[in-house]
Scaffold this motif. Structure first.
Motif, PDB file in Angstrom:
ATOM      1  N   HIS A 244       0.388   1.978   3.759  1.00 29.97           N
ATOM      2  CA  HIS A 244       0.668   1.121   2.611  1.00 29.97           C
ATOM      3  C   HIS A 244      -0.154   1.570   1.416  1.00 29.97           C
TER       4      HIS A 244
ATOM      5  N   GLY B 188      -0.985   3.760  -2.255  1.00 25.36           N
ATOM      6  CA  GLY B 188      -0.830   5.084  -2.816  1.00 25.36           C
ATOM      7  C   GLY B 188      -0.336   5.045  -4.252  1.00 25.36           C
ATOM      8  N   ILE B 189       0.256   6.158  -4.663  1.00 29.93           N
ATOM      9  CA  ILE B 189       0.709   6.276  -6.044  1.00 29.93           C
ATOM     10  C   ILE B 189       2.222   6.178  -6.052  1.00 29.93           C
TER      11      ILE B 189
ATOM     12  N   MET C 298       7.738   4.406 -14.359  1.00 30.99           N
ATOM     13  CA  MET C 298       6.989   4.868 -15.526  1.00 30.99           C
ATOM     14  C   MET C 298       6.509   3.692 -16.392  1.00 30.99           C
TER      15      MET C 298
ATOM     16  N   GLY D  95       2.337  -0.686 -13.634  1.00 28.52           N
ATOM     17  CA  GLY D  95       1.356  -0.496 -12.572  1.00 28.52           C
ATOM     18  C   GLY D  95       1.582  -1.427 -11.402  1.00 28.52           C
TER      19      GLY D  95
ATOM     20  N   TYR E 116       4.963   3.950   3.712  1.00 31.05           N
ATOM     21  CA  TYR E 116       5.315   5.215   4.355  1.00 31.05           C
ATOM     22  C   TYR E 116       5.157   5.049   5.855  1.00 31.05           C
TER      23      TYR E 116
ATOM     24  N   ARG F  20      10.909   7.628   6.076  1.00 28.30           N
ATOM     25  CA  ARG F  20       9.732   8.391   5.623  1.00 28.30           C
ATOM     26  C   ARG F  20       9.093   7.648   4.433  1.00 28.30           C
ATOM     27  N   HIS F  21       9.936   7.256   3.493  1.00 29.54           N
ATOM     28  CA  HIS F  21       9.534   6.318   2.431  1.00 29.54           C
ATOM     29  C   HIS F  21      10.254   5.013   2.717  1.00 29.54           C
TER      30      HIS F  21
ATOM     31  N   THR G 204      10.988   7.224  -3.017  1.00 34.30           N
ATOM     32  CA  THR G 204      10.360   7.430  -4.330  1.00 34.30           C
ATOM     33  C   THR G 204      11.383   7.921  -5.353  1.00 34.30           C
TER      34      THR G 204
ATOM     35  N   SER H 179       2.438  -6.836  -8.773  1.00 34.78           N
ATOM     36  CA  SER H 179       1.751  -6.513  -7.518  1.00 34.78           C
ATOM     37  C   SER H 179       0.426  -5.874  -7.875  1.00 34.78           C
TER      38      SER H 179
END
Lengths: 390, 86
Positions: free
Chosen positions: A52, A54-55, A59, A62, A69, A80-81, A131, A151
């Motif tokens: 859980h 990450g980046i 755009m 935040g 993942y 995978r994602h 993603t 979030s």
């Protein structure tokens, strides 16, 4: 379809089952099929395989996208994602069927097709995408006139009960105030800048249908200052089918009611506005006419530390009026400044107030202490007196 | 205090800070705001530093030079060199 004997157990019984829903989605979605298989493996192995964070996001924002993942992508490549997207729900959760269909069609195209209506904060939650799909999803949502929710360490998507739109007990216009706050604090909602999350919740009466008192960092809960409205003829009607003494009067937490078999008498000065009598006899009793809201602070669910309930900050304010609304916003921004400067990482405002002490906190934000702010009697017998300067 | 501090200066100062700690330390937006005040307190008051700091973060994120990340809290860092889930 692969075997899922452990998950199948969760389909038994008369209740709705998320397993049934995932199986339906799996007929058309490889992602949902892998999700189902992975979940069965987790139940079998008694291990969660999700990572859980990450980046990940769209755009400029935040918040609103929660990166997920799978830890064993070689076995489950279609998840995978499996990112979650929070969509800012309309105030009071009013949707047209056209809007819901459009969101579901978009989600079938760009995600797993699975949704959570709604998350505990209130957002419409879209479960499972990659993603690469995030920006196209965001573009589609904007076209549908929806925006992403909060979030991370930001203002979480504000939520409210349906208030005056359908409920005669609403003591202020929850939907209007929730919408105004959401629009006013867009920057704080989309750009995490706080020590941790901040939740606004608005409930029109003390029934607190959005559970503000247990969840929100700042709760706005409708209340009244005058007497409960009472219709004696309707009380007499209830008396024919309801045991008023046993089921209403004796359940009043402040024992402020009397029933002589003919007449109900309420000592309104001692009423704590718990709503029990009003809920029991809705045609006979109603909140008073001088309505507004109480502002409480400091609740949280148990994540890092244990759960906390809100405590009173401002007993009564007419937030529907512009002047009072602006005054409340000024206090909120003052609190944010202090909390941002002095708060520890992942420290909710309730924990912050406990750490620095309520008297110091009140002094810092410029609120006068009043008896209503006392949450419980002090358990420390030592009192430190400060010498006042002349 | 009258200030000659510009948004561009704050943006560059923040960017250099984020780049200098990349991979070693995670910075929260408020860490960057405080750093700006410490660095420029002789040229601007706290209120101005705060306002410019907030705008600078917006600029860094909107331009794609920095990104938000989440590791139990929200942080600001440089975009990953490889895939987003690496």
């Amino acid at each position: 379809m692969s075997d899922t004997p452990l998950l199948d157990e969760l389909e038994k019984g008369p209740w709705p089952s998320f397993v049934k829903e995932i199986k339906m989605a799996a007929k058309n979605s490889a992602m949902s099929q892998d999700l189902l298989d992975l979940l069965e493996k987790s139940y079998r192995d008694k291990i969660g395989y999700w990572k859980h964070g990450g980046i990940v996001g769209v755009m400029g924002y935040g918040g609103g996208v929660i990166g997920r993942y799978v830890a064993i992508p070689e076995q489950y490549p279609n998840v995978r994602h499996f990112h979650t997207i929070r969509v800012n729900q309309p105030a009071g959760w009013y949707y047209s069927t056209d809007a819901l269909r459009a969101i579901c069609d978009m989600w079938d195209e760009h995600g797993s097709g699975l949704t959570n209506m709604h998350g505990s904060t209130g957002d419409l939650v879209l479960l499972g995408t990659t993603t690469e799909e995030l920006e196209p999803i965001f573009d589609e949502l904007i076209k549908l006139e929806f925006d992403i929710g909060g979030s991370g360490s930001d203002v979480r998507t504000p939520s409210c009960c349906l208030g005056k739109s359908r409920c005669e007990w609403a003591c202020f216009d929850t939907m209007e105030v929730c919408h105004k706050i959401t629009m006013q604090y867009q920057d704080e909602l989309h750009r995490p800048a706080f020590p941790y999350k901040w939740k606004f919740k608005f409930s029109g009466c003390p029934n607190d249908c959005v559970a503000a008192i247990a969840r929100a960092d700042i709760s706005f809960i409708g209340t009244w200052r005058d007497d409960i409205q009472q219709d004696d003829a309707a009380v007499a009607e209830y008396a024919k089918t309801l045991n008023i003494l046993r089921d209403v009067v004796e359940r009043c937490p402040s024992r402020c009611m009397e029933w002589n078999g003919d007449k109900l008498t309420i000592d309104n000065d001692n009423c704590v506005h718990c709503m029990h009598c009003i809920n029991a006899m809705p045609k006979a009793l109603a909140p008073g006419k001088d309505r507004g809201c109480s502002i409480l602070m400091g609740a949280k669910a148990p994540i890092i530390e244990g759960a906390m309930l809100s405590s009173m900050m401002i007993p009564f304010v007419k937030i529907d009026e512009e002047e009072d609304y602006e005054a409340v916003c000024e206090i909120v921004e003052e609190i944010w400044d202090i909390w941002s400067d002095e708060g520890k990482n992942r420290e909710r405002i309730g924990e912050f107030i406990e750490r620095v002490g309520k008297s110091n906190f009140l002094e810092a934000i410029g609120l006068e202490p009043i008896p209503e702010m006392v949450a419980h009697p002090r358990d420390n017998p030592y009192i430190f007196f400060e010498q006042e300067e002349d | 205090m009258a200030s000659d501090l510009t948004l561009e200066e704050v943006v560059e100062s923040m960017y250099k800070e984020v780049a200098s700690v990349q991979g070693r330390k995670k910075l929260k937006p408020m860490d960057l705001q405080k750093m700006i005040y410490e660095r420029f307190s002789d040229r601007a008051d706290k209120r101005t530093c705060k306002k410019l700091g907030k705008e600078a973060i917006k600029e860094l994120i909107n331009s794609g030079r920095c990104v938000y990340s989440y590791y139990g809290g929200s942080f600001i860092e440089l975009p990953p060199a490889e895939g987003v889930d690496k």
